[in-house]
Design a protein around this motif. Structure first.
Motif, mmCIF file in Angstrom:
data_model
loop_
_atom_site.group_PDB
_atom_site.id
_atom_site.type_symbol
_atom_site.label_atom_id
_atom_site.label_comp_id
_atom_site.label_asym_id
_atom_site.label_seq_id
_atom_site.Cartn_x
_atom_site.Cartn_y
_atom_site.Cartn_z
ATOM 1 N N TYR A 1 3.363 13.922 35.549
ATOM 2 C CA TYR A 1 1.926 14.431 35.052
ATOM 3 C C TYR A 1 1.983 16.049 34.879
ATOM 4 O O TYR A 1 1.439 16.397 34.055
ATOM 5 N N ILE A 2 2.649 16.754 35.763
ATOM 6 C CA ILE A 2 2.982 18.233 35.419
ATOM 7 C C ILE A 2 3.507 18.494 34.269
ATOM 8 O O ILE A 2 3.083 19.280 33.155
ATOM 9 N N GLN A 3 4.585 17.959 33.867
ATOM 10 C CA GLN A 3 5.167 17.937 32.493
ATOM 11 C C GLN A 3 4.035 17.691 31.266
ATOM 12 O O GLN A 3 4.100 18.258 30.322
ATOM 13 N N ILE A 4 3.378 16.342 31.417
ATOM 14 C CA ILE A 4 2.525 15.842 30.595
ATOM 15 C C ILE A 4 1.439 17.150 30.276
ATOM 16 O O ILE A 4 1.236 17.520 29.271
ATOM 17 N N TYR A 5 0.679 17.537 31.386
ATOM 18 C CA TYR A 5 -0.325 18.385 31.222
ATOM 19 C C TYR A 5 0.210 19.898 30.944
ATOM 20 O O TYR A 5 -0.458 20.463 30.176
#
Length: 195
Positions: A158-162
């Motif tokens: 989710y860090i990568q996505i956001y």
């Protein structure tokens, strides 16, 4: 910087986490067409609110930075871009943690996968196609054999996505919108007023 970024990241992150959990529920466990339509509309509205809140938080930070400067007031593209990247990374952490708790601890990973497959099967039955049915069989087998992801892999995802996929392009735009070049000569100080 950090206090401001943490506050913005927490507020926007909680909003996005609640939205994400509702969408997860609607597209897996809930699995009814009316609920999926509501979730789709909610997703669109939340995306607009997300961008607006991120812009407002960055603009507020820019004003605070410029208010703290003594002589020449400015806010660079780099400052705005970096701020949005940090805030979206924090949002990713919060959404990832919420997603992990919801899927792993509240409904259970197997129940989530079964609900997701049930939803996909219902959508495929609306407009049956032999090619998509065969593909669905392959995807079902792959999902059934995929082990449950761990906490850190979910949060990192989710860090990568956001941060990368959402924060970078939005950060470029917000960085450009909040950038303020330094004013070297202020005509109002010389008795000249622009009215």
């Amino acid at each position: 910087f950090w206090n401001n970024a943490l506050t913005a990241g927490a507020i926007i992150g909680l909003l996005m986490a609640v939205s994400h959990i509702f969408e997860r529920y609607a597209f897996s466990v809930g699995a009814s067409l009316p609920l999926m339509i509501v979730a789709s509309v909610e997703m669109l509205i939340t995306s607009i609110v997300f961008v607006a809140l991120l812009y407002l938080a960055t603009r507020r930070y820019a004003k605070e930075v410029m208010a703290s400067q003594d002589n020449i007031k400015y806010f660079t593209f780099r400052q705005g871009f970096l701020y949005t990247i940090i805030v979206t990374a924090l949002i990713g952490i919060i959404v990832g943690l919420a997603d992990y708790i919801y899927i792993s601890k509240i409904i259970g990973y197997d129940a989530y996968i079964n609900g997701y497959l049930k939803t996909m099967r219902a959508l495929l039955n609306i407009a049956p196609n032999p090619n998509t049915s065969a593909m669905f069989g392959t995807i079902s087998k792959q999902l059934a054999s995929t082990p449950e992801p761990g906490l850190f892999s979910v949060i990192f995802g989710y860090i990568q996505i956001y941060m990368l996929f959402i924060g970078t392009p939005i950060g470029i735009v917000i960085g450009l919108l909040t950038k303020r070049n330094p004013v070297l000569f202020d005509n109002s100080q010389n008795g000249e007023h622009n009215e």
